[in-house]
Design an enzyme around this catalytic site. Structure first.
Site, PDB file in Angstrom:
ATOM      1  N   ASP A   1       0.835  -1.210   0.000  1.00 46.24           N
ATOM      2  CA  ASP A   1       0.000   0.000   0.000  1.00 46.24           C
ATOM      3  C   ASP A   1       0.871   1.262   0.000  1.00 46.24           C
ATOM      4  OD1 ASP A   1      -2.417   1.360   0.010  1.00 46.24           O
ATOM      5  OD2 ASP A   1      -2.539   1.413   2.200  1.00 46.24           O
TER       6      ASP A   1
ATOM      7  N   ARG B   1      -0.038   7.692  -2.782  1.00 48.28           N
ATOM      8  CA  ARG B   1       0.547   8.788  -1.995  1.00 48.28           C
ATOM      9  C   ARG B   1       1.984   9.059  -2.421  1.00 48.28           C
ATOM     10  NH1 ARG B   1      -0.831   6.165   3.468  1.00 48.28           N
ATOM     11  NH2 ARG B   1      -1.443   4.496   2.034  1.00 48.28           N
TER      12      ARG B   1
ATOM     13  N   ARG C   1      -1.303   9.189 -10.060  1.00 47.24           N
ATOM     14  CA  ARG C   1      -1.233   7.999  -9.199  1.00 47.24           C
ATOM     15  C   ARG C   1      -0.615   6.795  -9.908  1.00 47.24           C
ATOM     16  NH1 ARG C   1      -4.250   7.605  -4.573  1.00 47.24           N
ATOM     17  NH2 ARG C   1      -4.538   5.395  -4.999  1.00 47.24           N
TER      18      ARG C   1
ATOM     19  N   HIS D   1       2.068   3.447  -9.079  1.00 48.30           N
ATOM     20  CA  HIS D   1       1.860   2.014  -9.322  1.00 48.30           C
ATOM     21  C   HIS D   1       3.012   1.445 -10.158  1.00 48.30           C
ATOM     22  CE1 HIS D   1      -1.950   2.294  -7.393  1.00 48.30           C
ATOM     23  NE2 HIS D   1      -2.519   3.013  -8.338  1.00 48.30           N
TER      24      HIS D   1
ATOM     25  N   SER E   1      -7.425  -5.413  -5.047  1.00 47.70           N
ATOM     26  CA  SER E   1      -8.467  -6.035  -4.228  1.00 47.70           C
ATOM     27  C   SER E   1      -9.810  -6.030  -4.947  1.00 47.70           C
ATOM     28  CB  SER E   1      -8.598  -5.305  -2.889  1.00 47.70           C
ATOM     29  OG  SER E   1      -9.311  -4.092  -3.053  1.00 47.70           O
TER      30      SER E   1
ATOM     31  N   LEU F   1      11.382 -19.725  -5.500  1.00 47.71           N
ATOM     32  CA  LEU F   1      10.485 -18.841  -4.750  1.00 47.71           C
ATOM     33  C   LEU F   1       9.109 -18.911  -5.399  1.00 47.71           C
ATOM     34  CD1 LEU F   1      10.226 -16.363  -2.642  1.00 47.71           C
ATOM     35  CD2 LEU F   1      10.461 -14.927  -4.655  1.00 47.71           C
TER      36      LEU F   1
END
Ligand code: IPE
Ligand code: IPE
Ligand code: MG
Length: 242
Positions: free
Chosen positions: A15, A19, A28, A32, A60, A126
């Site tokens: 998150d 910002r 924004r 990202h 989400s 991984l």
């Protein structure tokens, strides 16, 4: 007794991208984009520390409610990043898994997911689970529906086997960056006994030093699993077997 072992499975709510961008007077989506680089760095750092499973929250089920421009920007970025990053991830031994509701995703995104999963299926260094169009409540509901459809009893073990992360043990450590101290519908079932670490770093600024702080903090926790102090063997979570 503290828990000195490195976590096997770390999960992260990535998150703070928006910002990070706003503070730089950038759109924004620039945050990202930076977030993708941060994820690549983080996956390498986890691997270098012996972490075997990294699960990240990328989009989400509630993020569809963002402005249309941001949602489509995120979808484009996701599809582009998949195409661009898979060859490197493949040669780094990373197995990519996409966790979430496939309904509602575009053909382009679905194709990218299928190709990325197929290209990395034989990798075992991984496991990188990318939660995309994911919600913890969705996961519990889809698992319950599968158990019911199979005619099985609604037990903890059957539900566990039907959950979207049934291929890995529960995360010992859940990190959330960006300063908010909430779960936001991430891994509701699987984090029953996870340790939480909340970082004030915005996700694009999350670096190896902050990862080490989280691991150090994890190492200093006493995991009691409902028992009393000193009764528990360090590190062994009493989860239902997968
Ligand atoms: C997390 O960063 C990435 C997604 C939810 C897709 P945000 O976009 O939520 O960033 P902030 O919280 O607004 O800073
Ligand atoms: C959680 O972040 C989801 C992801 C990081 C993908 P949000 O920014 O959507 O969460 P809230 O709205 O602050 O709870
Ligand atoms: Mg946010």
């Amino acid at each position: 007794m503290t828990n000195t072992s490195t976590p096997h499975h770390v999960a992260i709510v990535m998150d703070g991208n928006g910002r990070w961008a706003s503070r730089r007077f950038l759109p924004r989506i620039a945050g990202h984009k930076q977030g993708v680089d941060s994820l690549k760095r983080c996956a390498r750092a986890c691997d270098a520390r012996g972490i075997k499973v990294l699960t990240v929250f990328a989009f989400s089920s509630e993020n569809w409610q963002r402005p249309q421009e941001e949602v489509s920007g995120l979808m484009d970025l996701f599809a582009m990043a998949l195409g661009r990053e898979v060859p490197q991830l493949k040669s780094d031994g990373v197995q990519l898994r996409f966790i979430g509701d496939r309904q509602g995703l575009s053909g382009r995104v679905l194709k990218g997911i299928a190709q990325a999963e197929a290209a990395t299926v034989d990798n075992h260094k991984l496991i990188l689970n990318v939660c995309f169009n994911y919600g913890g409540r969705w996961d519990i509901v889809q698992a319950a529906a599968r158990v019911a459809a199979q005619g099985l009893a609604m037990t903890e073990q059957h539900l566990n086997q039907a959950m979207a992360l049934a291929h890995v043990p529960d995360p010992e450590l859940v990190i959330r960056t960006g300063g908010e101290q909430r779960v936001s519908n991430f891994l509701l079932w699987q984090s029953a006994y996870s340790e939480f670490f909340f970082s004030d770093k915005l996700w694009p600024d999350f670096d190896e030093a902050e990862l080490d702080l989280a691991i150090q903090s994890f190492g200093a926790r006493e995991r009691r699993f409902g028992k009393v102090s000193g009764q528990n063997e360090a590190g062994a979570a009493p989860t239902v077997p997968n």
